[in-house]
Design an enzyme around this catalytic site. Structure first.
Site, short mmCIF file in Angstrom:
data_model
loop_
_atom_site.label_atom_id
_atom_site.label_comp_id
_atom_site.label_asym_id
_atom_site.label_seq_id
_atom_site.Cartn_x
_atom_site.Cartn_y
_atom_site.Cartn_z
N ARG A 149 44.00 39.08 28.02
CA ARG A 149 44.32 40.59 27.94
C ARG A 149 44.83 40.92 26.40
NH1 ARG A 149 44.80 39.50 32.91
NH2 ARG A 149 45.11 40.96 34.67
N ASP A 198 46.47 32.28 42.25
CA ASP A 198 45.60 30.96 41.53
C ASP A 198 46.50 29.82 41.59
OD1 ASP A 198 43.73 32.66 40.78
OD2 ASP A 198 44.41 33.07 38.68
O1 LIG Z 1 43.59 39.70 36.30
C1 LIG Z 1 43.29 38.51 35.92
O2 LIG Z 1 43.08 37.88 34.79
C2 LIG Z 1 43.10 37.65 37.31
C3 LIG Z 1 43.26 38.26 38.44
C4 LIG Z 1 43.28 37.35 39.74
O3 LIG Z 1 42.09 37.74 40.28
P1 LIG Z 1 41.91 38.70 41.94
O4 LIG Z 1 42.56 39.94 41.32
O5 LIG Z 1 40.75 38.77 42.12
O6 LIG Z 1 42.88 38.09 42.74
C5 LIG Z 1 43.17 35.93 39.26
O7 LIG Z 1 42.99 35.17 40.33
C6 LIG Z 1 42.36 35.57 38.08
O8 LIG Z 1 42.42 34.24 37.85
C7 LIG Z 1 42.70 36.14 37.19
C1 LIG Z 2 39.50 33.43 39.79
C2 LIG Z 2 40.01 33.05 38.60
O1 LIG Z 2 39.21 33.46 37.62
P1 LIG Z 2 38.23 34.75 37.20
O2 LIG Z 2 38.50 35.49 38.62
O3 LIG Z 2 38.68 35.11 36.04
O4 LIG Z 2 36.82 33.78 37.19
C3 LIG Z 2 40.74 31.76 38.35
O5 LIG Z 2 40.85 31.53 37.28
O6 LIG Z 2 41.09 31.17 39.43
#
Ligand SMILES: O=C(O)C1=C[C@@H](OP(=O)(O)O)[C@@H](O)[C@H](O)C1
Ligand SMILES: C=C(OP(=O)(O)O)C(=O)O
Length: 449
Positions: A26, A329
């Site tokens: 971000r 995560d």
């Molecule tokens: O917004 C983000 O940076 C993320 C949101 C999450 O995904 P989801 O929204 O698909 O659960 C997470 O699992 C991912 O590692 C990073």
């Molecule tokens: C789901 C993950 O990452 P991304 O969706 O950003 O690939 C993660 O880091 O577990």
């Protein structure tokens, strides 16, 4: 690279966690979208961060390393058009950039080298939302490769019927109300939130359906606010109003420690005799902070003072029942701890784990059970019958191209009777390149081949 993980007798020491993956994504994006120079302190040094940096450089940002920090000279709302972008295996990077590029470029194509991981993941809900705002999208049923066009369709002449958007600018989205599903990934909503301020007109985002992963949306709102962007957000995070034509401001950001990576260290420390300290973990918007509560509920001796976490492992653990969605995560690392706990553990409301780097329910279950674990699944649940005495090990398991699967399997392998080989374990570098080195620093024996 394959690794061989040996049973561990004790882990001890202080280990600096990686920098937050989500805040790095971000802050880098917000800095690139600002005109002028921003400073990002301690950005993550992972494959996902490298993929985003490559894409931002392709779009015209200048990235200047400054020791452990990064200076970013952004392109504001006017990136240069590289034609094609490749976000590696990074889902959040891809989705955020698709929306931002739709708002700022006439036409762009996204590709990946990870056909078996990111190449399989769905993006259709986000593409539908971009289409509502005026984009034309070509994809393989919502999957990569994806071309997004906001200028005249190829070959459109003056008689084709194609009309300039009301803003009069070619290659831009229009404003209005956009509805996006929240049931597969929160990243679609975050992507629209990053792009909306760049559109000339006001945008209202309505999130429909079941809503997953609220904490990353709070991280997005926090970063947008830090970047000087105005967003009116409903308390339930289902409705947002973003005034159009805003500018991201350049500024200084500091990336905190990464709770998902730290959760893997905490789970490892919980399942063997240990005395481990993990600094740089603050009370921020990362939902995976809840990993501390989950491990405490399992019976672990764990404390957090808002700066660092201490854990003294070796106590017997017991099974727990939690909604896993708020700490998505960390679910795999906590499932690994549950494999070594007494009784049953259920993580429910985790269906969207199926749409990540692999199917983190079926694929992870299959690899854990090869080690001797007893894990079952339902559509939206991981269910573990624990084996406090440890598992057999002595086998080779697959990474499934998933950093969190690799970390989870490693945790269980620390309590296997025989060494475990994890194939293609280099994919751990997606978020935590130093994971094995850090475990070795604590006294674990992990050989890389
Ligand atoms: O917004 C983000 O940076 C993320 C949101 C999450 O995904 P989801 O929204 O698909 O659960 C997470 O699992 C991912 O590692 C990073
Ligand atoms: C789901 C993950 O990452 P991304 O969706 O950003 O690939 C993660 O880091 O577990």
């Amino acid at each position: 690279m394959d690794v061989r993980v040996y049973p561990a007798t004790r882990l001890e020491g202080t280990v600096n966690p990686p920098s937050s993956k989500n805040y790095t994504t971000r802050y880098l994006l917000a800095a690139a979208l600002a005109e002028g120079e921003s400073l990002i302190r301690y950005p993550a040094e992972s494959e996902d961060a490298a993929a985003l940096k490559r894409c931002l450089a392709d779009l015209g940002a200048e990235l200047i390393p400054d020791g452990p920090h990064l200076r970013v000279r952004g392109f504001g709302a006017n990136p240069r058009n590289p034609g094609t972008l490749n976000p590696g295996n990074a889902g959040a990077v891809l989705r955020f950039l698709m929306a931002v590029c739709a708002a700022t470029l006439d036409e762009i194509t996204f590709v990946t080298d990870y056909a078996e991981s990111l190449g399989r993941r769905p993006h259709g809900d986000l593409l539908d939302a971009l289409a509502q705002l005026g984009a034309q999208v070509e994809s393989r049923e919502g999957r990569l490769p994806i071309t997004i066009r906001t200028g005249p369709p190829a070959g459109a002449g003056s008689r084709s019927g194609w009309e300039r958007p009301p803003s009069g600018r070619v290659g831009r989205l229009r404003g209005g109300t956009v509805r996006v599903s929240g049931s597969v990934s929160s990243q679609y909503t975050s992507a629209l939130l990053f792009a909306a301020p760049l559109i000339g007109e006001d945008v209202t985002i309505e999130v429909t359906g079941d809503m997953k992963s609220r904490p990353p949306i709070r991280q997005t709102l926090q970063v947008l606010q830090e970047a000087g962007i105005r967003v009116e957000a409903g308390d339930d995070l289902r409705r947002f109003h973003i005034p159009g034509g805003q500018r991201y401001r350049p500024r200084e950001y500091t990336v905190p420690g990464d709770y998902p990576g730290a959760a893997a260290l905490m789970a490892a420390a919980a399942v063997v005799p240990s005395d481990v300290t993990i600094p740089r973990l603050f009370p921020d918007e990362q939902g995976e902070r809840q990993a501390i509560d989950v491990l405490r509920a399992m019976g672990a001796d764990i404390a957090h003072d808002g700066q660092q976490v201490w854990i003294r492992g070796g106590r017997p653990l017991r099974g727990v029942r939690f909604d896993g969605d708020p700490f998505t995560d960390a679910v795999l690392a906590l499932t690994a701890a549950a494999v070594l706990a007494e009784g049953e553990t259920v993580f429910y409301n985790v269906e969207n784990l199926r749409y990540k780097e692999c199917d983190r329910i079926s694929d992870y279950r299959a690899e854990l059970n090869k080690l001797g674990a007893r894990v079952a699944e339902e559509r939206d649940k991981l269910i573990v019958r624990g084996r406090p005495e440890g598992v057999e090990g002595g086998v080779t398991v697959e990474s499934r191209i998933d950093h969190r699967v690799i970390m989870g399997l490693t945790i269980v392998a620390l309590r296997a009777r025989e060494p475990v080989v994890i194939r293609d374990a280099h994919h751990v570098a997606k978020s935590y390149p130093a994971f094995f080195a850090d475990l070795r620093g604590l006294g674990a024996r992990v050989e890389e081949h």
